[in-house]
Write a protein that holds these residues in place. Structure first.
Motif, mmCIF file in Angstrom:
data_model
loop_
_atom_site.group_PDB
_atom_site.id
_atom_site.type_symbol
_atom_site.label_atom_id
_atom_site.label_comp_id
_atom_site.label_asym_id
_atom_site.label_seq_id
_atom_site.Cartn_x
_atom_site.Cartn_y
_atom_site.Cartn_z
ATOM 1 N N VAL A 97 40.927 17.874 -1.296
ATOM 2 C CA VAL A 97 42.317 17.445 -1.168
ATOM 3 C C VAL A 97 42.528 16.817 0.202
ATOM 4 O O VAL A 97 41.815 17.132 1.160
ATOM 5 N N ASP A 98 43.487 15.908 0.299
ATOM 6 C CA ASP A 98 43.894 15.373 1.594
ATOM 7 C C ASP A 98 44.801 16.394 2.278
ATOM 8 O O ASP A 98 45.780 16.869 1.677
ATOM 9 N N LEU A 99 44.492 16.732 3.518
ATOM 10 C CA LEU A 99 45.274 17.737 4.224
ATOM 11 C C LEU A 99 46.625 17.163 4.638
ATOM 12 O O LEU A 99 46.708 16.071 5.189
ATOM 13 N N GLU A 100 47.674 17.920 4.377
ATOM 14 C CA GLU A 100 49.024 17.518 4.767
ATOM 15 C C GLU A 100 49.440 18.300 6.008
ATOM 16 O O GLU A 100 48.974 19.415 6.249
ATOM 17 N N THR A 101 50.341 17.720 6.776
ATOM 18 C CA THR A 101 50.831 18.395 7.977
ATOM 19 C C THR A 101 51.919 19.373 7.569
ATOM 20 O O THR A 101 53.127 19.080 7.606
ATOM 21 N N LYS A 102 51.497 20.537 7.154
ATOM 22 C CA LYS A 102 52.427 21.571 6.709
ATOM 23 C C LYS A 102 51.716 22.918 6.713
ATOM 24 O O LYS A 102 50.487 22.991 6.821
ATOM 25 N N ASP A 103 52.509 23.966 6.607
ATOM 26 C CA ASP A 103 51.949 25.309 6.461
ATOM 27 C C ASP A 103 51.768 25.576 4.970
ATOM 28 O O ASP A 103 52.738 25.810 4.239
ATOM 29 N N ILE A 104 50.536 25.516 4.523
ATOM 30 C CA ILE A 104 50.231 25.655 3.099
ATOM 31 C C ILE A 104 50.114 27.136 2.740
ATOM 32 O O ILE A 104 49.447 27.906 3.436
ATOM 33 N N PRO A 105 50.754 27.595 1.660
ATOM 34 C CA PRO A 105 50.666 29.011 1.268
ATOM 35 C C PRO A 105 49.337 29.335 0.603
ATOM 36 O O PRO A 105 48.636 28.454 0.102
ATOM 37 N N SER A 106 49.016 30.605 0.566
ATOM 38 C CA SER A 106 47.753 31.063 -0.016
ATOM 39 C C SER A 106 47.628 30.677 -1.486
ATOM 40 O O SER A 106 46.540 30.319 -1.953
ATOM 41 N N ALA A 107 48.742 30.741 -2.225
ATOM 42 C CA ALA A 107 48.690 30.404 -3.652
ATOM 43 C C ALA A 107 48.256 28.960 -3.861
ATOM 44 O O ALA A 107 47.510 28.650 -4.799
ATOM 45 N N GLU A 108 48.688 28.065 -2.968
ATOM 46 C CA GLU A 108 48.306 26.662 -3.094
ATOM 47 C C GLU A 108 46.833 26.460 -2.731
ATOM 48 O O GLU A 108 46.149 25.621 -3.316
ATOM 49 N N ILE A 109 46.341 27.239 -1.745
ATOM 50 C CA ILE A 109 44.921 27.174 -1.415
ATOM 51 C C ILE A 109 44.078 27.579 -2.615
ATOM 52 O O ILE A 109 43.062 26.937 -2.938
ATOM 53 N N LEU A 110 44.497 28.636 -3.308
ATOM 54 C CA LEU A 110 43.756 29.064 -4.498
ATOM 55 C C LEU A 110 43.781 27.988 -5.582
ATOM 56 O O LEU A 110 42.770 27.746 -6.251
ATOM 57 N N GLU A 138 44.942 39.886 0.620
ATOM 58 C CA GLU A 138 46.394 39.805 0.429
ATOM 59 C C GLU A 138 46.801 40.378 -0.927
ATOM 60 O O GLU A 138 47.777 41.137 -1.024
ATOM 61 N N ASN A 139 46.062 40.026 -1.969
ATOM 62 C CA ASN A 139 46.416 40.509 -3.308
ATOM 63 C C ASN A 139 46.288 42.016 -3.429
ATOM 64 O O ASN A 139 47.118 42.687 -4.052
ATOM 65 N N VAL A 140 45.230 42.555 -2.839
ATOM 66 C CA VAL A 140 44.997 44.004 -2.941
ATOM 67 C C VAL A 140 46.044 44.787 -2.152
ATOM 68 O O VAL A 140 46.501 45.849 -2.584
ATOM 69 N N SER A 141 46.438 44.274 -0.992
ATOM 70 C CA SER A 141 47.352 45.005 -0.116
ATOM 71 C C SER A 141 48.817 44.681 -0.341
ATOM 72 O O SER A 141 49.701 45.461 0.032
ATOM 73 N N GLY A 142 49.094 43.511 -0.937
ATOM 74 C CA GLY A 142 50.478 43.076 -1.079
ATOM 75 C C GLY A 142 51.073 42.581 0.224
ATOM 76 O O GLY A 142 52.299 42.448 0.348
ATOM 77 N N LYS A 143 50.219 42.293 1.214
ATOM 78 C CA LYS A 143 50.671 41.823 2.526
ATOM 79 C C LYS A 143 50.009 40.496 2.859
ATOM 80 O O LYS A 143 48.996 40.132 2.253
ATOM 81 N N SER A 144 50.587 39.783 3.821
ATOM 82 C CA SER A 144 49.980 38.527 4.255
ATOM 83 C C SER A 144 48.752 38.818 5.099
ATOM 84 O O SER A 144 48.599 39.921 5.660
ATOM 85 N N PHE A 145 47.873 37.829 5.207
ATOM 86 C CA PHE A 145 46.682 37.981 6.048
ATOM 87 C C PHE A 145 47.073 38.312 7.481
ATOM 88 O O PHE A 145 46.445 39.148 8.138
ATOM 89 N N SER A 146 48.122 37.689 7.971
ATOM 90 C CA SER A 146 48.603 37.961 9.328
ATOM 91 C C SER A 146 49.033 39.418 9.481
ATOM 92 O O SER A 146 48.696 40.085 10.459
ATOM 93 N N GLU A 147 49.776 39.933 8.500
ATOM 94 C CA GLU A 147 50.232 41.325 8.549
ATOM 95 C C GLU A 147 49.051 42.294 8.493
ATOM 96 O O GLU A 147 49.035 43.325 9.178
ATOM 97 N N ILE A 148 48.050 41.956 7.683
ATOM 98 C CA ILE A 148 46.871 42.813 7.551
ATOM 99 C C ILE A 148 46.134 42.910 8.881
ATOM 100 O O ILE A 148 45.760 44.004 9.329
ATOM 101 N N LEU A 149 45.899 41.778 9.528
ATOM 102 C CA LEU A 149 45.194 41.776 10.814
ATOM 103 C C LEU A 149 45.996 42.510 11.875
ATOM 104 O O LEU A 149 45.431 43.232 12.711
ATOM 105 N N GLN A 150 47.310 42.363 11.853
ATOM 106 C CA GLN A 150 48.149 43.066 12.823
ATOM 107 C C GLN A 150 48.054 44.575 12.614
ATOM 108 O O GLN A 150 47.944 45.344 13.573
ATOM 109 N N GLU A 151 48.056 44.996 11.363
ATOM 110 C CA GLU A 151 48.031 46.419 11.030
ATOM 111 C C GLU A 151 46.666 47.049 11.267
ATOM 112 O O GLU A 151 46.559 48.178 11.752
ATOM 113 N N ARG A 152 45.605 46.307 10.960
ATOM 114 C CA ARG A 152 44.258 46.870 10.994
ATOM 115 C C ARG A 152 43.562 46.688 12.350
ATOM 116 O O ARG A 152 42.700 47.493 12.706
#
Length: 374
Positions: free
Chosen positions: A146-159, A190-204
Protein backbone atom coordinates in the motif's frame (compact mmCIF):
# COMPACT_ATOMS: atom_id res chain seq x y z
CA UNK A 1 37.78 25.96 22.37
CA UNK A 2 35.58 25.53 25.44
CA UNK A 3 32.43 26.56 23.57
CA UNK A 4 33.35 24.39 20.59
CA UNK A 5 33.72 21.43 22.90
CA UNK A 6 30.39 22.27 24.56
CA UNK A 7 28.69 22.19 21.16
CA UNK A 8 30.16 18.81 20.26
CA UNK A 9 29.54 17.19 23.62
CA UNK A 10 26.41 18.81 24.95
CA UNK A 11 26.33 16.57 27.98
CA UNK A 12 28.81 14.11 29.39
CA UNK A 13 27.65 12.34 32.51
CA UNK A 14 29.82 13.50 35.39
CA UNK A 15 30.28 9.87 36.30
CA UNK A 16 32.26 9.33 33.12
CA UNK A 17 34.74 12.14 33.76
CA UNK A 18 34.82 12.50 37.50
CA UNK A 19 35.28 8.92 38.64
CA UNK A 20 35.48 8.60 42.40
CA UNK A 21 38.93 8.09 43.87
CA UNK A 22 37.56 4.88 45.38
CA UNK A 23 37.25 3.35 41.92
CA UNK A 24 40.07 1.96 39.82
CA UNK A 25 41.87 4.52 37.70
CA UNK A 26 41.41 2.26 34.69
CA UNK A 27 37.70 3.09 34.64
CA UNK A 28 38.50 6.79 34.33
CA UNK A 29 40.91 6.05 31.51
CA UNK A 30 38.34 3.90 29.72
CA UNK A 31 35.72 6.63 30.12
CA UNK A 32 38.01 9.22 28.56
CA UNK A 33 38.89 6.90 25.69
CA UNK A 34 35.22 6.20 25.00
CA UNK A 35 34.35 9.88 24.93
CA UNK A 36 37.38 10.79 22.78
CA UNK A 37 36.55 8.07 20.28
CA UNK A 38 32.95 9.24 19.92
CA UNK A 39 34.09 12.85 19.54
CA UNK A 40 36.22 11.81 16.54
CA UNK A 41 33.02 10.86 14.72
CA UNK A 42 31.26 14.04 15.89
CA UNK A 43 34.06 16.32 14.71
CA UNK A 44 33.92 14.71 11.26
CA UNK A 45 30.21 15.52 11.08
CA UNK A 46 29.23 11.86 11.11
CA UNK A 47 27.44 11.51 14.45
CA UNK A 48 24.99 13.35 16.63
CA UNK A 49 23.03 11.59 19.34
CA UNK A 50 23.59 9.90 22.71
CA UNK A 51 25.69 6.97 23.92
CA UNK A 52 25.80 4.85 27.06
CA UNK A 53 28.37 2.17 27.90
CA UNK A 54 28.18 0.01 31.01
CA UNK A 55 29.87 -3.03 32.48
CA UNK A 56 28.65 -5.28 35.27
CA UNK A 57 25.66 -2.97 35.75
CA UNK A 58 27.86 0.10 36.25
CA UNK A 59 27.75 3.01 33.80
CA UNK A 60 31.27 3.75 32.59
CA UNK A 61 30.34 6.50 30.17
CA UNK A 62 27.20 8.29 29.06
CA UNK A 63 27.21 11.34 26.86
CA UNK A 64 25.14 13.38 24.42
CA UNK A 65 26.53 15.02 21.31
CA UNK A 66 25.49 17.59 18.72
CA UNK A 67 22.15 19.12 17.91
CA UNK A 68 18.74 17.73 18.80
CA UNK A 69 17.16 20.63 16.88
CA UNK A 70 19.51 22.62 14.71
CA UNK A 71 17.01 25.38 13.90
CA UNK A 72 16.34 26.06 17.57
CA UNK A 73 20.01 25.47 18.48
CA UNK A 74 18.96 22.84 21.00
CA UNK A 75 21.64 20.32 21.93
CA UNK A 76 21.10 16.63 22.57
CA UNK A 77 20.90 15.73 26.24
CA UNK A 78 20.94 12.41 28.06
CA UNK A 79 17.16 12.61 28.39
CA UNK A 80 16.63 13.49 24.72
CA UNK A 81 14.22 11.03 23.13
CA UNK A 82 15.06 9.20 19.90
CA UNK A 83 13.07 6.90 17.65
CA UNK A 84 14.66 3.46 18.12
CA UNK A 85 13.33 1.86 14.92
CA UNK A 86 13.45 -1.92 14.79
CA UNK A 87 14.90 -2.15 18.30
CA UNK A 88 11.18 -1.96 19.07
CA UNK A 89 10.93 -5.60 17.97
CA UNK A 90 12.88 -6.70 21.04
CA UNK A 91 10.30 -5.01 23.28
CA UNK A 92 7.45 -6.61 21.34
CA UNK A 93 9.03 -10.06 21.68
CA UNK A 94 9.66 -9.62 25.41
CA UNK A 95 6.05 -8.51 25.93
CA UNK A 96 4.75 -11.53 24.05
CA UNK A 97 6.86 -13.80 26.28
CA UNK A 98 5.30 -12.11 29.32
CA UNK A 99 1.88 -12.97 27.90
CA UNK A 100 3.02 -16.56 27.29
CA UNK A 101 4.27 -16.82 30.88
CA UNK A 102 0.82 -15.75 32.07
CA UNK A 103 -0.85 -18.40 29.90
CA UNK A 104 -2.52 -15.80 27.68
CA UNK A 105 -1.04 -17.07 24.41
CA UNK A 106 0.40 -20.25 22.97
CA UNK A 107 3.32 -19.63 20.63
CA UNK A 108 2.66 -22.73 18.55
CA UNK A 109 -1.03 -22.60 17.64
CA UNK A 110 -2.26 -20.92 14.43
CA UNK A 111 -2.62 -17.17 14.97
CA UNK A 112 -6.17 -17.39 13.67
CA UNK A 113 -6.99 -18.37 17.27
CA UNK A 114 -6.19 -14.78 18.30
CA UNK A 115 -7.01 -12.93 15.07
CA UNK A 116 -10.52 -13.94 13.91
CA UNK A 117 -10.40 -11.33 11.09
CA UNK A 118 -7.14 -12.55 9.56
CA UNK A 119 -7.25 -14.10 6.11
CA UNK A 120 -7.60 -17.86 6.66
CA UNK A 121 -4.81 -18.76 4.23
CA UNK A 122 -2.45 -16.77 6.50
CA UNK A 123 -4.01 -17.40 9.89
CA UNK A 124 -3.99 -21.18 9.63
CA UNK A 125 -0.35 -21.43 8.52
CA UNK A 126 1.33 -18.90 10.79
CA UNK A 127 2.13 -19.18 14.49
CA UNK A 128 3.56 -16.65 16.93
CA UNK A 129 6.75 -18.71 17.02
CA UNK A 130 7.19 -18.34 13.26
CA UNK A 131 6.45 -14.60 13.43
CA UNK A 132 8.99 -14.11 16.20
CA UNK A 133 11.63 -16.00 14.24
CA UNK A 134 11.01 -14.14 10.94
CA UNK A 135 10.05 -17.41 9.25
CA UNK A 136 6.58 -16.52 7.97
CA UNK A 137 7.20 -15.68 4.31
CA UNK A 138 5.30 -12.37 4.62
CA UNK A 139 6.49 -9.29 2.64
CA UNK A 140 9.11 -7.21 4.44
CA UNK A 141 7.19 -3.92 4.66
CA UNK A 142 3.65 -2.57 4.35
CA UNK A 143 4.79 -0.25 1.56
CA UNK A 144 5.01 -3.36 -0.62
CA UNK A 145 1.23 -3.59 -0.30
CA UNK A 146 0.00 0.00 0.00
CA UNK A 147 1.05 3.62 -0.44
CA UNK A 148 1.68 5.11 2.99
CA UNK A 149 -0.55 8.04 3.91
CA UNK A 150 0.34 10.81 6.33
CA UNK A 151 -2.00 9.73 9.08
CA UNK A 152 -2.23 7.65 12.22
CA UNK A 153 -3.42 4.32 10.86
CA UNK A 154 -5.36 2.04 13.29
CA UNK A 155 -4.42 -1.57 13.94
CA UNK A 156 -7.57 -2.86 12.22
CA UNK A 157 -6.52 -1.15 8.98
CA UNK A 158 -3.01 -2.62 9.25
CA UNK A 159 -4.55 -6.08 9.51
CA UNK A 160 -6.70 -5.38 6.44
CA UNK A 161 -3.56 -4.48 4.49
CA UNK A 162 -1.72 -7.61 5.65
CA UNK A 163 -4.70 -9.72 4.57
CA UNK A 164 -3.93 -8.72 0.96
CA UNK A 165 -0.48 -10.30 1.14
CA UNK A 166 0.69 -13.73 0.09
CA UNK A 167 3.47 -15.91 1.47
CA UNK A 168 6.69 -16.19 -0.52
CA UNK A 169 7.63 -19.59 0.97
CA UNK A 170 6.28 -22.32 3.21
CA UNK A 171 6.35 -20.95 6.79
CA UNK A 172 9.21 -22.38 8.82
CA UNK A 173 11.27 -23.43 5.81
CA UNK A 174 13.24 -20.19 5.42
CA UNK A 175 14.16 -16.88 7.05
CA UNK A 176 13.15 -13.49 5.62
CA UNK A 177 13.11 -10.31 7.70
CA UNK A 178 9.64 -8.77 7.76
CA UNK A 179 8.09 -5.96 9.77
CA UNK A 180 4.69 -7.54 9.16
CA UNK A 181 5.57 -10.35 11.56
CA UNK A 182 5.77 -7.90 14.44
CA UNK A 183 2.70 -5.91 13.32
CA UNK A 184 0.76 -9.15 13.72
CA UNK A 185 2.29 -9.89 17.12
CA UNK A 186 1.30 -6.42 18.35
CA UNK A 187 -2.26 -6.90 17.07
CA UNK A 188 -2.44 -10.29 18.82
CA UNK A 189 -1.34 -8.60 22.07
CA UNK A 190 -4.06 -5.99 21.60
CA UNK A 191 -6.77 -8.54 20.84
CA UNK A 192 -5.88 -10.78 23.77
CA UNK A 193 -5.65 -7.93 26.29
CA UNK A 194 -8.33 -5.59 24.96
CA UNK A 195 -5.80 -2.74 25.23
CA UNK A 196 -3.76 -0.73 22.76
CA UNK A 197 -0.12 -1.61 22.14
CA UNK A 198 0.84 1.67 23.81
CA UNK A 199 -1.21 0.83 26.93
CA UNK A 200 0.30 -2.66 27.08
CA UNK A 201 3.89 -1.36 26.96
CA UNK A 202 3.08 1.27 29.58
CA UNK A 203 1.56 -1.35 31.88
CA UNK A 204 4.14 -4.08 31.36
CA UNK A 205 7.40 -2.16 30.89
CA UNK A 206 7.49 1.63 30.83
CA UNK A 207 5.54 2.02 34.08
CA UNK A 208 7.17 -0.71 36.20
CA UNK A 209 10.70 0.22 35.06
CA UNK A 210 10.02 3.96 35.49
CA UNK A 211 10.79 4.64 31.82
CA UNK A 212 8.72 7.83 31.86
CA UNK A 213 10.56 9.30 28.86
CA UNK A 214 9.74 6.29 26.68
CA UNK A 215 6.59 5.46 24.77
CA UNK A 216 4.85 4.80 21.47
CA UNK A 217 4.94 7.68 18.99
CA UNK A 218 2.13 8.78 16.71
CA UNK A 219 1.73 11.90 14.57
CA UNK A 220 -0.86 13.04 17.11
CA UNK A 221 1.53 12.37 19.99
CA UNK A 222 5.10 13.39 19.11
CA UNK A 223 7.03 13.56 22.40
CA UNK A 224 8.19 17.01 23.47
CA UNK A 225 11.85 16.09 24.01
CA UNK A 226 12.26 13.96 20.90
CA UNK A 227 15.20 14.96 18.71
CA UNK A 228 14.69 15.99 15.11
CA UNK A 229 16.02 13.53 12.56
CA UNK A 230 18.67 14.58 10.03
CA UNK A 231 20.02 13.18 6.79
CA UNK A 232 23.52 13.68 5.39
CA UNK A 233 24.15 13.71 1.64
CA UNK A 234 27.28 14.90 -0.15
CA UNK A 235 28.56 16.48 3.09
CA UNK A 236 25.34 18.48 3.47
CA UNK A 237 23.10 17.90 6.47
CA UNK A 238 19.38 18.64 6.24
CA UNK A 239 16.38 17.95 8.43
CA UNK A 240 14.66 14.71 7.50
CA UNK A 241 10.97 14.38 6.74
CA UNK A 242 8.73 13.04 9.48
CA UNK A 243 8.31 9.30 9.97
CA UNK A 244 4.75 7.96 9.68
CA UNK A 245 5.28 5.82 12.74
CA UNK A 246 1.84 4.24 12.98
CA UNK A 247 2.77 2.05 9.99
CA UNK A 248 5.52 0.61 12.21
CA UNK A 249 3.16 -0.84 14.85
CA UNK A 250 5.13 -3.25 17.05
CA UNK A 251 8.11 -3.15 14.71
CA UNK A 252 9.46 0.41 14.95
CA UNK A 253 7.20 2.82 16.83
CA UNK A 254 8.99 3.20 20.19
CA UNK A 255 10.90 6.30 21.27
CA UNK A 256 13.29 6.18 24.22
CA UNK A 257 16.51 7.49 25.75
CA UNK A 258 19.87 5.84 26.38
CA UNK A 259 19.24 5.90 30.12
CA UNK A 260 15.86 4.21 29.78
CA UNK A 261 17.16 1.55 27.42
CA UNK A 262 19.80 0.83 30.05
CA UNK A 263 17.08 0.35 32.67
CA UNK A 264 15.42 -2.16 30.36
CA UNK A 265 18.73 -3.89 29.64
CA UNK A 266 19.37 -4.32 33.35
CA UNK A 267 15.86 -5.66 33.97
CA UNK A 268 16.58 -8.43 31.47
CA UNK A 269 19.41 -9.72 33.70
CA UNK A 270 17.04 -10.45 36.57
CA UNK A 271 14.13 -12.89 36.72
CA UNK A 272 11.45 -10.61 38.18
CA UNK A 273 10.71 -8.80 34.91
CA UNK A 274 10.99 -11.93 32.76
CA UNK A 275 11.70 -15.55 33.68
CA UNK A 276 14.96 -17.29 32.88
CA UNK A 277 13.06 -19.81 30.76
CA UNK A 278 11.60 -17.02 28.62
CA UNK A 279 15.00 -15.38 28.24
CA UNK A 280 16.51 -18.67 27.13
CA UNK A 281 13.93 -18.80 24.36
CA UNK A 282 14.41 -15.15 23.42
CA UNK A 283 18.16 -15.60 23.14
CA UNK A 284 18.16 -18.93 21.31
CA UNK A 285 19.63 -17.87 17.98
CA UNK A 286 19.73 -19.63 14.64
CA UNK A 287 22.45 -20.20 12.08
CA UNK A 288 23.38 -17.80 9.28
CA UNK A 289 20.79 -19.29 6.94
CA UNK A 290 18.08 -18.34 9.43
CA UNK A 291 19.44 -14.87 10.12
CA UNK A 292 20.96 -15.59 13.54
CA UNK A 293 17.51 -14.57 14.76
CA UNK A 294 16.12 -15.51 18.16
CA UNK A 295 12.87 -14.03 19.41
CA UNK A 296 13.22 -10.30 18.65
CA UNK A 297 17.01 -10.35 19.01
CA UNK A 298 19.86 -11.32 16.74
CA UNK A 299 22.12 -13.72 18.59
CA UNK A 300 25.80 -13.98 17.70
CA UNK A 301 29.17 -14.78 19.24
CA UNK A 302 31.61 -12.00 20.05
CA UNK A 303 35.34 -11.61 20.72
CA UNK A 304 35.96 -11.32 24.45
CA UNK A 305 38.85 -9.71 26.31
CA UNK A 306 42.41 -10.99 26.54
CA UNK A 307 42.66 -14.39 28.20
CA UNK A 308 38.90 -14.95 28.19
CA UNK A 309 39.13 -18.04 25.98
CA UNK A 310 36.12 -18.93 23.88
CA UNK A 311 33.81 -16.39 22.29
CA UNK A 312 30.97 -14.86 24.27
CA UNK A 313 27.26 -14.50 23.51
CA UNK A 314 25.99 -11.25 22.03
CA UNK A 315 22.27 -10.46 21.85
CA UNK A 316 21.47 -7.34 19.92
CA UNK A 317 19.07 -5.42 17.77
CA UNK A 318 19.47 -2.25 15.78
CA UNK A 319 17.04 0.03 14.08
CA UNK A 320 16.74 2.81 11.53
CA UNK A 321 14.02 5.30 10.79
CA UNK A 322 14.14 8.35 8.55
CA UNK A 323 16.81 10.49 10.21
CA UNK A 324 17.46 8.07 13.10
CA UNK A 325 19.69 5.11 13.95
CA UNK A 326 19.74 2.92 17.04
CA UNK A 327 21.77 0.04 18.41
CA UNK A 328 21.50 -1.96 21.63
CA UNK A 329 24.23 -4.58 22.12
CA UNK A 330 24.28 -6.82 25.20
CA UNK A 331 27.55 -8.76 25.58
CA UNK A 332 26.24 -11.28 28.07
CA UNK A 333 29.41 -13.06 29.18
CA UNK A 334 31.09 -9.79 30.19
CA UNK A 335 27.85 -8.00 31.11
CA UNK A 336 28.86 -5.15 28.82
CA UNK A 337 26.10 -2.98 27.38
CA UNK A 338 26.60 -0.52 24.52
CA UNK A 339 23.68 1.72 23.55
CA UNK A 340 23.95 4.17 20.66
CA UNK A 341 21.06 6.41 19.58
CA UNK A 342 21.63 8.81 16.71
CA UNK A 343 19.62 11.47 14.90
CA UNK A 344 21.80 11.65 11.79
CA UNK A 345 21.84 9.18 8.91
CA UNK A 346 23.64 7.46 7.30
CA UNK A 347 26.05 6.41 10.02
CA UNK A 348 28.15 3.23 10.56
CA UNK A 349 26.51 2.54 13.89
CA UNK A 350 27.61 -1.08 14.18
CA UNK A 351 31.23 -0.08 13.63
CA UNK A 352 31.03 2.45 16.47
CA UNK A 353 29.25 -0.03 18.73
CA UNK A 354 31.94 -2.65 18.13
CA UNK A 355 34.72 -0.11 18.72
CA UNK A 356 33.18 1.02 22.02
CA UNK A 357 32.94 -2.59 23.14
CA UNK A 358 36.61 -3.09 22.25
CA UNK A 359 37.67 -0.04 24.29
CA UNK A 360 35.61 -1.27 27.25
CA UNK A 361 37.37 -4.65 27.10
CA UNK A 362 40.80 -3.01 27.03
CA UNK A 363 41.60 -2.94 23.31
CA UNK A 364 42.47 0.00 21.12
CA UNK A 365 39.94 0.51 18.29
CA UNK A 366 41.29 -1.09 15.14
CA UNK A 367 43.63 -3.48 16.93
CA UNK A 368 41.18 -6.28 16.25
CA UNK A 369 38.94 -6.09 13.20
CA UNK A 370 35.29 -6.90 13.63
CA UNK A 371 35.22 -10.63 13.04
CA UNK A 372 32.63 -12.53 11.06
CA UNK A 373 31.06 -13.74 14.29
CA UNK A 374 29.97 -10.23 15.25
Amino acid sequence: MYFSRLLICSVVNLFSVCISHAQPESLAQIAKKLDSHIVEYVEKGKFRGAVLVAKQGQIIHSGAYGFADENKRLLNQLDTQFLIGSTTKSFTAVTLMQFAENGLVDLHVPIAAYLPKINKRLGQKLTLHLLLKMQSGLPNHLRRLVDLETKDIPSAEILEIINRSSLSFEPGSRYAYSNLNYHLIAIVLENVSGKSFSEILQERTFGPLKMNNSGIERLSNIPERRAKGYESSHSRISQAKDNIVSYALGSGDIYSTVEHLFKWDQALYGSEYLSDNSKNRLFAGENREFGFYGYGFRVREYQRGAGAGKAGKLVRHGGTMIGFTANLHRYLDDKVTVIVLGNLRPFPIRDLTFQLKEITLGFEPGKRSRSDIE
